[in-house]
Scaffold this motif. Structure first.
Motif, mmCIF file in Angstrom:
data_model
loop_
_atom_site.group_PDB
_atom_site.id
_atom_site.type_symbol
_atom_site.label_atom_id
_atom_site.label_comp_id
_atom_site.label_asym_id
_atom_site.label_seq_id
_atom_site.Cartn_x
_atom_site.Cartn_y
_atom_site.Cartn_z
ATOM 1 N N ARG A 198 -11.622 -43.484 20.625
ATOM 2 C CA ARG A 198 -10.710 -42.367 20.403
ATOM 3 C C ARG A 198 -9.468 -42.844 19.651
ATOM 4 O O ARG A 198 -8.873 -43.869 19.981
ATOM 5 C CB ARG A 198 -10.310 -41.765 21.748
ATOM 6 C CG ARG A 198 -9.600 -40.442 21.627
ATOM 7 C CD ARG A 198 -10.488 -39.372 21.008
ATOM 8 N NE ARG A 198 -11.549 -38.963 21.898
ATOM 9 C CZ ARG A 198 -12.634 -38.350 21.510
ATOM 10 N NH1 ARG A 198 -12.822 -38.101 20.227
ATOM 11 N NH2 ARG A 198 -13.563 -37.983 22.374
ATOM 12 N N THR A 199 -9.094 -42.125 18.615
ATOM 13 C CA THR A 199 -7.922 -42.446 17.813
ATOM 14 C C THR A 199 -6.956 -41.278 17.849
ATOM 15 O O THR A 199 -7.258 -40.222 18.387
ATOM 16 C CB THR A 199 -8.328 -42.752 16.358
ATOM 17 O OG1 THR A 199 -9.029 -41.625 15.834
ATOM 18 C CG2 THR A 199 -9.231 -43.980 16.282
ATOM 19 N N GLY A 200 -5.790 -41.482 17.244
ATOM 20 C CA GLY A 200 -4.808 -40.423 17.202
ATOM 21 C C GLY A 200 -5.123 -39.382 16.146
ATOM 22 O O GLY A 200 -5.953 -39.594 15.257
ATOM 23 N N VAL A 201 -4.416 -38.243 16.228
ATOM 24 C CA VAL A 201 -4.655 -37.151 15.294
ATOM 25 C C VAL A 201 -4.340 -37.580 13.868
ATOM 26 O O VAL A 201 -5.087 -37.285 12.930
ATOM 27 C CB VAL A 201 -3.809 -35.925 15.689
ATOM 28 C CG1 VAL A 201 -3.873 -34.856 14.609
ATOM 29 C CG2 VAL A 201 -4.286 -35.362 17.020
ATOM 30 N N VAL A 202 -3.233 -38.308 13.680
ATOM 31 C CA VAL A 202 -2.849 -38.748 12.337
ATOM 32 C C VAL A 202 -3.911 -39.672 11.753
ATOM 33 O O VAL A 202 -4.282 -39.557 10.573
ATOM 34 C CB VAL A 202 -1.473 -39.445 12.369
ATOM 35 C CG1 VAL A 202 -1.150 -40.043 10.991
ATOM 36 C CG2 VAL A 202 -0.384 -38.461 12.780
ATOM 37 N N ALA A 203 -4.425 -40.596 12.573
ATOM 38 C CA ALA A 203 -5.479 -41.494 12.097
ATOM 39 C C ALA A 203 -6.736 -40.724 11.739
ATOM 40 O O ALA A 203 -7.416 -41.019 10.753
ATOM 41 C CB ALA A 203 -5.785 -42.545 13.163
ATOM 42 N N ASP A 204 -7.057 -39.725 12.548
ATOM 43 C CA ASP A 204 -8.217 -38.882 12.241
ATOM 44 C C ASP A 204 -8.040 -38.146 10.922
ATOM 45 O O ASP A 204 -8.969 -38.054 10.112
ATOM 46 C CB ASP A 204 -8.441 -37.866 13.371
ATOM 47 C CG ASP A 204 -9.116 -38.482 14.576
ATOM 48 O OD1 ASP A 204 -9.500 -39.665 14.497
ATOM 49 O OD2 ASP A 204 -9.270 -37.768 15.591
ATOM 50 N N LEU A 205 -6.845 -37.599 10.701
ATOM 51 C CA LEU A 205 -6.575 -36.894 9.456
ATOM 52 C C LEU A 205 -6.641 -37.835 8.265
ATOM 53 O O LEU A 205 -7.163 -37.478 7.203
ATOM 54 C CB LEU A 205 -5.204 -36.219 9.517
ATOM 55 C CG LEU A 205 -5.087 -35.008 10.446
ATOM 56 C CD1 LEU A 205 -3.637 -34.549 10.537
ATOM 57 C CD2 LEU A 205 -5.971 -33.864 9.952
ATOM 58 N N ARG A 206 -6.120 -39.053 8.448
ATOM 59 C CA ARG A 206 -6.156 -40.030 7.354
ATOM 60 C C ARG A 206 -7.602 -40.399 7.006
ATOM 61 O O ARG A 206 -7.958 -40.506 5.836
ATOM 62 C CB ARG A 206 -5.372 -41.287 7.757
ATOM 63 C CG ARG A 206 -5.220 -42.290 6.614
ATOM 64 C CD ARG A 206 -4.480 -43.539 7.063
ATOM 65 N NE ARG A 206 -3.147 -43.209 7.555
ATOM 66 C CZ ARG A 206 -2.744 -43.418 8.799
ATOM 67 N NH1 ARG A 206 -3.570 -43.930 9.691
ATOM 68 N NH2 ARG A 206 -1.520 -43.094 9.150
ATOM 69 N N GLU A 207 -8.428 -40.577 8.024
ATOM 70 C CA GLU A 207 -9.836 -40.899 7.790
ATOM 71 C C GLU A 207 -10.544 -39.751 7.059
ATOM 72 O O GLU A 207 -11.333 -39.977 6.130
ATOM 73 C CB GLU A 207 -10.534 -41.175 9.120
ATOM 74 C CG GLU A 207 -11.967 -41.648 8.975
ATOM 75 C CD GLU A 207 -12.606 -41.958 10.320
ATOM 76 O OE1 GLU A 207 -13.231 -43.021 10.441
ATOM 77 O OE2 GLU A 207 -12.481 -41.124 11.250
ATOM 78 N N GLY A 208 -10.250 -38.526 7.469
ATOM 79 C CA GLY A 208 -10.833 -37.376 6.785
ATOM 80 C C GLY A 208 -10.377 -37.280 5.346
ATOM 81 O O GLY A 208 -11.165 -36.969 4.444
ATOM 82 N N TRP A 209 -9.085 -37.569 5.096
ATOM 83 C CA TRP A 209 -8.567 -37.532 3.733
ATOM 84 C C TRP A 209 -9.242 -38.589 2.852
ATOM 85 O O TRP A 209 -9.544 -38.337 1.676
ATOM 86 C CB TRP A 209 -7.058 -37.744 3.725
ATOM 87 C CG TRP A 209 -6.496 -37.880 2.336
ATOM 88 C CD1 TRP A 209 -6.102 -39.017 1.707
ATOM 89 C CD2 TRP A 209 -6.310 -36.819 1.386
ATOM 90 N NE1 TRP A 209 -5.675 -38.744 0.435
ATOM 91 C CE2 TRP A 209 -5.793 -37.397 0.214
ATOM 92 C CE3 TRP A 209 -6.529 -35.436 1.434
ATOM 93 C CZ2 TRP A 209 -5.489 -36.640 -0.915
ATOM 94 C CZ3 TRP A 209 -6.233 -34.680 0.305
ATOM 95 C CH2 TRP A 209 -5.718 -35.282 -0.847
ATOM 96 N N THR A 210 -9.481 -39.762 3.418
ATOM 97 C CA THR A 210 -10.160 -40.824 2.664
ATOM 98 C C THR A 210 -11.546 -40.381 2.212
ATOM 99 O O THR A 210 -11.943 -40.585 1.066
ATOM 100 C CB THR A 210 -10.270 -42.096 3.510
ATOM 101 O OG1 THR A 210 -8.952 -42.555 3.855
ATOM 102 C CG2 THR A 210 -10.997 -43.200 2.750
ATOM 103 N N GLU A 211 -12.273 -39.744 3.124
ATOM 104 C CA GLU A 211 -13.599 -39.233 2.776
ATOM 105 C C GLU A 211 -13.505 -38.141 1.711
ATOM 106 O O GLU A 211 -14.328 -38.073 0.795
ATOM 107 C CB GLU A 211 -14.301 -38.681 4.019
ATOM 108 C CG GLU A 211 -14.680 -39.722 5.052
ATOM 109 C CD GLU A 211 -15.830 -40.611 4.578
ATOM 110 O OE1 GLU A 211 -16.578 -40.196 3.668
ATOM 111 O OE2 GLU A 211 -15.971 -41.716 5.130
#
Length: 402
Positions: A198-211
């Motif tokens: 489990r990661t934080g919301v910001v990290a999740d958003l960053r990962e989605g943006w990278t994709e």
């Protein structure tokens, strides 16, 4: 061709999205004429629909993170129950004659938040319900079901508005949200990130943006639809009812919207059978047809012309819809799919409130006809911009899925 229907979770997903679409097709017709009955102002109509769109844009990224963190079934059920509540409140205000523009703005904004939570989960659930090789026919079947619901919903919306008033149309929308929640309760698929750290919301958003950013064809199409959707939202959902009120009438406008979804059903059948290597390119090129309805509203706002334009638009739009959803599902990892969809929706929808709010003042300055012609030109230019990208032209459909 109908192989995806063998899977129970997929059948429930189809049923839920179909019922959702019935209500979603009734609601814009009913809401548009509710506002016009209340104040007679196109500007007020633009503000009300724009408030919903704005909140949709602001919260859609959170919806993507949520759908990749928890079972998508729970997101779909919860959001539809909330949607039933907000639309029931709008219907009650209209039916009792106590509606005001500020109240409609507030409830429209709340419904926009609910929609933002549901959309990424709904779009990302399909690949979890069928094997990878069935993603394209599954998307086509879902689109067929949704379009069938839209046909009935738009026609019903026009009839309800003309016969008993817009409040009952909004009440029907509230009921469909509740029925859809029951259907979605049966979409039992695994959580997208069941075993992940489990990661934080910001990290999740960053990962989605990278994709999202790593695929040129994705962000080019999203930028194109930023312009295209704004033009369509202002032209069809705001100026369209106003032109219809002055020409063909309210019931006939419901038939025009229904004709577009008849075209989408026809287009869905074509997409179900279609096998082309450059699927996305075909879909993008087809979007030039979106200018036809705007041109008909501007130049020949007769029932025959509008019905014909709407039918052609529906056939063309469906080629893009299936091509886009299939391309995303095949080329993006499943555990990041909802977040990529959320960035897609953010970019595609971010200019819609601007289009809805600005089109009224623009029409007051340059005239409704010229405004519609400008919007049609923007549609064509946005398609040309997307096709100019080599990544869009060269993307090939996969046979194995993501």
């Amino acid at each position: 061709m109908l192989a995806p229907l063998r899977y129970a979770a997929f059948r429930r997903l189809v049923a839920g999205r179909l019922v959702n679409m019935v209500g979603n097709a009734v609601a814009p017709v009913a809401l548009a004429f509710a506002v016009l009955d209340l104040t007679g102002s196109v500007r007020d109509l633009g503000l009300v629909v724009g408030a919903r769109s704005l909140m949709n844009v602001l919260f859609v990224l959170f919806g993507g993170v949520l759908a990749d963190r928890v079972p998508r079934r729970l997101v779909l059920v919860g959001s539809n129950l909330l949607g039933a509540s907000t639309q029931a409140a709008v219907a009650a205000l209209v039916l009792t004659g106590t509606a005001t523009i500020p109240l409609l703005l507030a409830l429209g904004a709340a419904n926009g938040v609910v929609s933002a939570l549901a959309q990424p989960a709904s779009a990302a659930a399909t690949p979890q319900t069928v094997p990878a090789e069935l993603i394209q026919p599954a998307n086509a079947i879902i689109r067929l079901g949704m379009n069938a619901g839209m046909i009935g919903g738009t026609a019903l919306g026009g009839l309800l508005v003309a016969a008993v008033g817009p409040g009952w149309g909004l009440a029907v929308d509230a009921v469909t949200f509740a029925v859809a929640a029951v259907a979605f309760a049966g979409v039992r698929v695994p959580a997208a990130r069941g075993g992940a750290v489990r990661t934080g919301v910001v990290a999740d958003l960053r990962e989605g943006w990278t994709e999202f950013a790593a695929r040129t064809w994705v962000w080019v199409v999203v930028l194109g639809f930023m312009v295209l959707n704004a033009a369509l939202a202002g032209g069809v959902s705001v100026l369209g009812p106003a032109v219809a009120d002055a020409t063909i009438g309210r019931s006939a406008w419901g038939l025009v919207l229904a004709a577009q979804t008849v075209g989408m059903v026809v287009g869905g059948v074509v997409a179900l059978r279609l096998r082309v290597r450059r699927l996305l390119l075909l879909g993008v090129v087809c979007m030039v047809a979106e200018s036809l309805l705007l041109l008909a509203l501007a130049l020949t706002p007769t029932l025959v012309a509008l019905l014909a334009a709407a039918l052609v638009v529906g056939i063309a739009v469906e080629q893009f819809s299936v091509a886009w959803e299939t391309s995303i599902a095949q080329h993006v990892p499943a555990d990041r799919l909802a977040r990529v969809y959320s960035y897609d929706m953010l970019g595609s929808f971010v200019a819609i409130p601007l289009g809805q709010v600005a089109v009224g003042p623009a029409a007051a300055v340059v005239g409704t006809r010229d405004t519609l012609l400008i919007l049609a030109a923007l549609v064509v230019l946005s398609v040309l911009g997307m096709v100019s990208s080599r990544a869009v032209r060269r993307l090939e459909a996969s046979t194995t899925g993501a």
